[in-house]
Write an enzyme that holds these catalytic residues in place. Structure first.
Site, PDB file in Angstrom:
ATOM      1  N   HIS A  44       0.916  -1.282  -0.174  1.00 58.74           N
ATOM      2  CA  HIS A  44      -0.151   0.124  -0.108  1.00 58.74           C
ATOM      3  C   HIS A  44       1.045   1.275   0.092  1.00 58.74           C
ATOM      4  CE1 HIS A  44      -3.495  -1.595   1.300  1.00 58.74           C
ATOM      5  NE2 HIS A  44      -3.398  -2.945   0.470  1.00 58.74           N
ATOM      6  N   GLU A  46       1.136   4.167   2.151  1.00 53.57           N
ATOM      7  CA  GLU A  46       1.534   4.284   3.388  1.00 53.57           C
ATOM      8  C   GLU A  46       2.590   3.356   3.396  1.00 53.57           C
ATOM      9  OE1 GLU A  46      -2.939   4.477   4.528  1.00 53.57           O
ATOM     10  OE2 GLU A  46      -1.603   3.279   3.024  1.00 53.57           O
ATOM     11  N   CYS A  69      -6.021   1.806   6.021  1.00 54.28           N
ATOM     12  CA  CYS A  69      -6.421   0.127   6.175  1.00 54.28           C
ATOM     13  C   CYS A  69      -6.579   0.078   7.899  1.00 54.28           C
ATOM     14  CB  CYS A  69      -6.448  -0.402   5.263  1.00 54.28           C
ATOM     15  SG  CYS A  69      -4.200  -1.223   5.533  1.00 54.28           S
ATOM     16  N   TRP A 164      -8.398  10.123 -40.007  1.00 62.11           N
ATOM     17  CA  TRP A 164      -8.738  10.650 -38.557  1.00 62.11           C
ATOM     18  C   TRP A 164      -9.347  11.962 -38.201  1.00 62.11           C
ATOM     19  CZ3 TRP A 164      -7.918   6.936 -35.352  1.00 62.11           C
ATOM     20  CH2 TRP A 164      -7.135   5.551 -35.890  1.00 62.11           C
ATOM     21  N   ARG A 178      -6.951   5.149 -22.343  1.00 65.32           N
ATOM     22  CA  ARG A 178      -6.983   4.137 -22.157  1.00 65.32           C
ATOM     23  C   ARG A 178      -5.710   2.862 -21.424  1.00 65.32           C
ATOM     24  NH1 ARG A 178      -6.794   2.040 -28.956  1.00 65.32           N
ATOM     25  NH2 ARG A 178      -8.807   3.546 -29.221  1.00 65.32           N
ATOM     26  N   THR A 190     -19.309  -0.663 -34.073  1.00 71.32           N
ATOM     27  CA  THR A 190     -19.011   0.653 -34.616  1.00 71.32           C
ATOM     28  C   THR A 190     -17.465  -0.712 -34.870  1.00 71.32           C
ATOM     29  OG1 THR A 190     -18.164   2.206 -33.196  1.00 71.32           O
ATOM     30  CG2 THR A 190     -16.292   1.406 -33.066  1.00 71.32           C
ATOM     31  N   LEU A 198      -8.461  -1.344 -30.058  1.00 66.09           N
ATOM     32  CA  LEU A 198      -8.928  -1.372 -28.524  1.00 66.09           C
ATOM     33  C   LEU A 198      -7.701  -1.297 -27.630  1.00 66.09           C
ATOM     34  CD1 LEU A 198     -13.026  -2.115 -28.642  1.00 66.09           C
ATOM     35  CD2 LEU A 198     -12.190   0.139 -28.726  1.00 66.09           C
TER      36      LEU A 198
END
Length: 322
Positions: A44, A46, A69, A164, A178, A190, A198
């Site tokens: 984490h 910390e 936590c 484009w 992304r 699409t 993608l």
């Protein structure tokens, strides 16, 4: 705290399923420890920051975007325990953790140990935790809708040509966005028309490509998951941030279902005239109903194109940003 929130962005989205948290240890006005949640959720923020600070953490101030936590796990100790051991003078917390295993307990543990604790409801912290908070509060991922249009709002010519509309700087920025998402989604139309990859194609970030989703009941393709309706995003596991790229039908479906938290608009200085619109019918009953829903959060120039981000308005809505 804003600096800690910017650090947190380095952990997104690799920290999943944990939230991306940022932490700074400051002593005598000097940052002596920095940390953000690492890949897979551990260590984490910390733990990283305190390890870097070492003995300098004693008597210092700690700024952390999310409540430390309180639950102990096999993968590492509770951050509230680490802070008690490090003995800082005070801990400033950006957001209370909605996780029932911690919710308030981390703050209580620090206070019981004699460490001063301040809960600072910081917009920057809330923005950096938008995906985690939306998941906790609404039971679904935080949704960003991306649009790339001409000045007259078209995403393609009347004949369907769309590559484009925007220039290379804007397209590179899209790939960086992304890389910050857990999953990316396009509509079935699409997918059939463009067969988009993608993925992330920025040097060094190719491995950050998100999960690929298609809004469709019938499409079957390798490496692609299908969702029958926008509401199905509630069933996605380990997805805090969903990036919706289009087309007009998918954009309309998510807007009509009131599932969009942020709109990112790339606008090219061109006029198409008679082209395909960016968004289909969303069932708006009146013009008055369209007002007051979105607020400008960011604007910048990307080459010849303009980028604008709008966040959804509403009480309790996490203010997404970078």
């Amino acid at each position: 705290m804003a600096a800690a929130a910017r650090l947190a962005a380095r952990g997104r989205p690799l920290s999943r399923p944990n939230p991306a948290v940022g932490c700074l240890v400051v002593r005598d006005g000097i940052v002596v420890g920095r940390g953000w949640t690492r890949a897979g959720g551990r260590p984490h923020a910390e733990a990283v920051a305190l390890a870097e600070a070492g003995e300098a953490a004693r008597g210092a101030s700690v700024y952390v975007t999310l409540e430390p936590c309180a639950h102990r796990a096999g993968r590492g100790p509770a951050c509230s325990d680490l802070l008690v051991e490090a003995r800082p003078a005070r801990v400033v917390v950006g957001q209370r953790d909605p996780d029932e295993r911690t919710r308030g307990r981390g703050i209580e543990r620090l206070g019981a140990a004699g460490i001063a604790v301040a809960l600072h409801d910081c917009p920057a912290s809330r923005a950096s935790l938008a995906g985690y908070l939306v998941q906790a509060e609404r039971g679904r991922p935080h949704v960003t809708l991306k649009l790339a249009t001409s000045l007259d709002g078209a995403i393609a010519t009347a004949g369907g040509e769309s590559r484009w509309i925007t220039g290379p700087a804007a397209r590179a920025h899209v790939h960086s966005r992304r890389a910050m998402a857990d999953a990316i989604l396009v509509g079935g139309g699409t997918w059939r028309a463009d067969a988009p990859r993608l993925d992330v194609r920025l040097p060094g970030l190719e491995a950050r490509s998100p999960r690929r989703l298609v809004l469709s009941r019938s499409i079957a393709a390798p490496g692609v998951e299908t969702l029958p309706a926008p509401a199905a995003i509630a069933g996605l596991e380990a997805v805090q941030y969903l990036y919706v790229e289009g087309g007009a039908g998918a954009a309309a479906a998510f807007l009509a279902a009131d599932l969009v938290d942020r709109i990112e608009l790339y606008r090219a200085p061109i006029v198409i005239g008679g082209g395909a619109g960016a968004i289909g019918d969303i069932g708006l009953s009146s013009l008055a109903a369209a007002h007051g829903r979105w607020r400008l959060a960011e604007r910048r120039q990307l080459g010849s194109d303009t980028f604008e981000a709008y966040r959804r308005q509403g009480q309790g809505q996490p203010q997404d940003g970078d």
